[in-house]
Design a protein around this motif. Structure first.
Motif, mmCIF file in Angstrom:
data_model
loop_
_atom_site.group_PDB
_atom_site.id
_atom_site.type_symbol
_atom_site.label_atom_id
_atom_site.label_comp_id
_atom_site.label_asym_id
_atom_site.label_seq_id
_atom_site.Cartn_x
_atom_site.Cartn_y
_atom_site.Cartn_z
ATOM 1 N N SER A 1 -9.876 6.422 11.178
ATOM 2 C CA SER A 1 -9.909 6.983 9.825
ATOM 3 C C SER A 1 -8.512 7.542 9.569
ATOM 4 O O SER A 1 -7.652 7.430 10.445
ATOM 5 N N VAL A 2 -8.301 8.154 8.404
ATOM 6 C CA VAL A 2 -6.927 8.513 8.042
ATOM 7 C C VAL A 2 -6.226 9.285 9.177
ATOM 8 O O VAL A 2 -6.698 10.344 9.595
ATOM 9 N N GLY B 1 -7.037 2.205 14.906
ATOM 10 C CA GLY B 1 -7.193 3.074 13.739
ATOM 11 C C GLY B 1 -8.666 3.250 13.390
ATOM 12 O O GLY B 1 -9.413 2.273 13.318
ATOM 13 N N LEU C 1 -6.856 -4.243 4.972
ATOM 14 C CA LEU C 1 -7.941 -3.633 5.747
ATOM 15 C C LEU C 1 -7.468 -2.481 6.633
ATOM 16 O O LEU C 1 -8.275 -1.845 7.309
ATOM 17 N N TYR D 1 -7.300 8.002 15.434
ATOM 18 C CA TYR D 1 -7.358 6.799 16.266
ATOM 19 C C TYR D 1 -8.419 6.940 17.356
ATOM 20 O O TYR D 1 -8.751 8.042 17.780
ATOM 21 N N SER E 1 -16.767 -3.805 13.314
ATOM 22 C CA SER E 1 -16.643 -3.187 12.000
ATOM 23 C C SER E 1 -17.160 -1.774 12.061
ATOM 24 O O SER E 1 -18.276 -1.543 12.546
ATOM 25 N N CYS F 1 -7.000 -0.975 12.569
ATOM 26 C CA CYS F 1 -8.436 -0.853 12.254
ATOM 27 C C CYS F 1 -9.216 -1.548 13.369
ATOM 28 O O CYS F 1 -8.627 -2.246 14.199
ATOM 29 N N ILE G 1 -6.571 0.901 8.218
ATOM 30 C CA ILE G 1 -7.031 2.282 8.022
ATOM 31 C C ILE G 1 -5.899 3.229 8.415
ATOM 32 O O ILE G 1 -5.732 4.294 7.857
ATOM 33 N N THR G 2 -5.137 2.812 9.412
ATOM 34 C CA THR G 2 -4.021 3.649 9.875
ATOM 35 C C THR G 2 -2.773 2.772 10.039
ATOM 36 O O THR G 2 -2.816 1.571 9.836
ATOM 37 N N ARG H 1 0.809 -1.217 0.000
ATOM 38 C CA ARG H 1 0.000 0.000 0.000
ATOM 39 C C ARG H 1 0.841 1.266 0.000
ATOM 40 O O ARG H 1 0.333 2.338 -0.302
#
Ligand code: SRM
Ligand code: SF4
Length: 568
Positions: free
Chosen positions: A496-497, A494, A441, A500, A249, A478, A443-444, A52
């Protein structure tokens, strides 16, 4: 009206007991598997991933993560040395997972068969390391030989072996490749999966053992937890817990981490254990949600029904009444790091094991001063040591004779492998999942930020005079919670971008989940958010009170108020 089945159910059914198109796709020169094949590939312990970091620059470079199952984390020296050698097929690292497995990253598709065949040659494999089946069966691997800790490994191996999928697809595809590419695999196979059926389980299924009092495996985070019961050093049976899991989730409100409930007590034989485990698995098979994978784990069946109804259904399936679970008491949850006496040899001399702290489980030669992989290989090879992997991503080097102790210690030191007690306390017990750049998966960040973040926390504690305080810290990239952050005293997850969620208040012993303390906290704001809580802890803790217990006693609201007041 019945809800439609999730797409994965069709993939499983169409796979003809985990065959799919894997053989054909392994025979072509494409660098990646097709999407339907990747679904089947997971049951063979393999995830197709793309780096990634590279993705950001517009490049998609595919490779595989391969997970090798290691029941109870126990490896012979030969197995460890083979695993070490195979790291060359990936990025040169091995990674101990939070379920005592070994993972490789960046393995090219073209090298997969070679990797699996070599593993097979030393009685290791990847079948069912991932997928909707029973995953690696875990256990407390500390090899103390005494009456209160009779070896659990025979039970672990028995369950592990008997709960593996029965399909021969794995052997046809990876080991006996000739047969697979000859077209024989195209016929509808005759064998069936007596326990799983053609669509396997609705979701992954996890089984963990541990010794009474010693929750180093985070037993309550498993679908089934098994704790032996001894009376006067004699094994009289097993306490069975069920319905635990960490995953949640984002955006699915009713998904959440959950601790397993005590369910029943069963007799002390392998057969009884297998009977009860199979019956619980069959409940998951028949009642787990096959429409929504985010709500498909056994924990949601347990939550819906409650323990009484669950036990009733279980009794129906085994055809007898089951005794109640015996109350459990926990006294520790830390790995056994550093030198520990394992047993006495036939001359009455001590035999030792040494708990190596492997940060984030990553075994790699990081720099000329820190050659972790080379050092571990050297010590296992020279002294012929059994290796045991822990659920906290560490490694026990076992069976070290008294006269070999200085040699082992100096070989580890020469390669820059730190003596655990010399490491700062928070780092000594911290856990991080891999997250970026390999996990699809994530996110951070997680593994890559953990050492710096823990360093910041440690400095803050040092300044408060709390330098000797062990605080369990875990971070996941995540909400799936692969590092089990919801049973850590500080859990960083994590969201979102670069944002935390902070969880506080879990019990150090793994018996109480943390609660959300702060949401949408930027990476650089994590310490400032926690600092006032550390100060409060310093001021107001009771004698010997753990950080998690303090946070729980004070209450999240009060901690949030303190943090807000400090920021104002
Ligand atoms: Fe995990 C998915 C890594 C232990 C809950 N986990 C993943 C995947 C395969 C991502 C994916 O689906 O594409 C990650 C691969 C990342 C990579 O690049 O390597 C991944 N999980 C890991 C490991 C390697 C983390 C580690 O730091 O060691 C652990 C491998 C264990 C093993 O050897 O089998 C790992 N995962 C766990 C645990 C901890 C445990 O089992 O004790 C959990 C929480 C317990 C639980 O299952 O509830 C966990 N992983 C998940 C979930 C959420 C499941 C759920 O119920 O919602 C996912 C996502 C999924 O399954 O869809 C996931
Ligand atoms: Fe990936 Fe999330 Fe698991 Fe971390 S917690 S390895 S980011 S799935």
């Amino acid at each position: 009206m019945e809800k439609p089945l999730s797409g994965v159910e069709a993939v499983k059914l169409g796979s003809r007991y985990l065959r799919g198109t894997l053989s054909e796709e392994l025979a072509n020169d494409e660098p990646l598997f097709t999407a339907p094949a990747t679904g089947v590939l997971k049951f063979h312990g393999i995830y197709q991933q793309d780096d990634r970091d590279l993705r950001k620059s517009g490049v998609k470079q595919y490779s595989a993560m391969v997970r090798v199952g290691v029941p109870g984390g126990v490896l012979t020296p030969e197995q460890y040395l083979t695993l070490d050698r195979l790291a060359e097929l990936g990025d040169g690292s091995l990674r101990i997972t939070t379920r005592q497995d070994i993972q490789y990253h960046y393995v090219p598709k073209a090298r997969l068969r070679e990797l699996i065949q070599t593993l097979h040659g030393c009685y290791l494999g990847t079948l069912a390391a991932c997928g909707d089946v029973v995953r690696n069966v875990i256990s407390c691997p500390a090899p103390f030989a005494n009456d209160e800790r009779k070896e659990l490994q025979p039970f672990v191996s028995y369950l592990s072996k008997n709960l593996k999928p029965k399909t021969t697809a794995y052997y046809e595809i990876w080991i006996d490749g000739e047969k697979a590419v000859s077209g024989e695999q195209n016929e509808q196979p005759q064998e069936v999966e007596p326990l799983y059926g053609a669509t396997y389980l609705p979701r992954k299924f996890k089984i963990g053992f541990t010794f009474p009092g010693d929750n180093t495996t985070d037993i309550y985070a498993n679908d089934i937890g098994i704790v032996p019961h001894y009376e006067d050093g004699v094994l009289t049976g097993f306490n069975i817990l069920a319905g635990g899991g960490m995953g949640q989730s984002a955006g699915v409100k009713s998904s959440h981490p959950r601790l397993a409930d005590p369910l029943c007590f069963v007799g002390p034989t392998c057969e009884e254990l297998l009977e009860i485990a199979s019956a619980i698995i069959s409940i998951h098979r028949d009642f787990g949600n096959r429409s929504n994978r985010k709500l498909a784990r056994l924990k949601y069946v347990m939550e819906d029904w409650g323990v009484a109804k669950f036990k009733q259904e279980l009794e129906l399936r085994v055809g007898r009444q089951l005794a109640d679970a015996v109350p459990l008491h926990w006294t520790r949850s830390n790995d056994y790091l550093g030198w520990r006496r394992q047993t006495l040899d036939s001359h009455g001399d001590p035999v030792w094991f040494y708990g190596v702290r492997v940060i984030s489980g990553r075994i790699r030669d990081f720099s000329p001063q820190q050659r972790i992989r080379t050092g571990l290989r050297a010590v296992v090879e020279r002294y012929g040591l059994e290796v045991r992997l822990t659920c906290q991503q560490n490694m026990y080097l076992c069976g070290i004779r008294e006269q070999d102790r200085p040699g082992v210690a100096s070989l580890l030191r020469e390669h820059g492998i730190a003596e655990p007690l010399e490491l700062p306390p928070v780092l000594r017990h911290a856990i991080a999942c891999p997250a970026l750049p390999t996990c699809a998966l994530a996110i951070t960040e997680s593994e890559r930020i953990m050492p710096d973040l823990v360093g910041e926390i440690q400095s803050a504690l040092n300044q408060l005079g709390l330098q000797d305080q062990i605080i369990h810290f875990r971070t996941s990239g995540c909400p799936n919670g692969c590092s089990r952050p919801y049973t850590a005293e500080i859990g960083i997850v994590g969201a979102s971008v670069n944002m935390y969620t902070i969880y506080l208040g879990a019990s150090r012993l793994g018996t109480r989940l943390g609660e959300v303390f702060a949401q949408n906290v930027k990476r650089e704001q994590l310490l400032p958010k926690l600092q006032p809580v550390f100060e409060y802890y310093k001021r107001s803790r009771q004698a010997g009170e753990y950080f998690g217990d303090f946070c729980h006693r004070i209450g999240i609201q009060a901690l949030q108020d303190v943090s807000m007041y400090a920021a104002a």
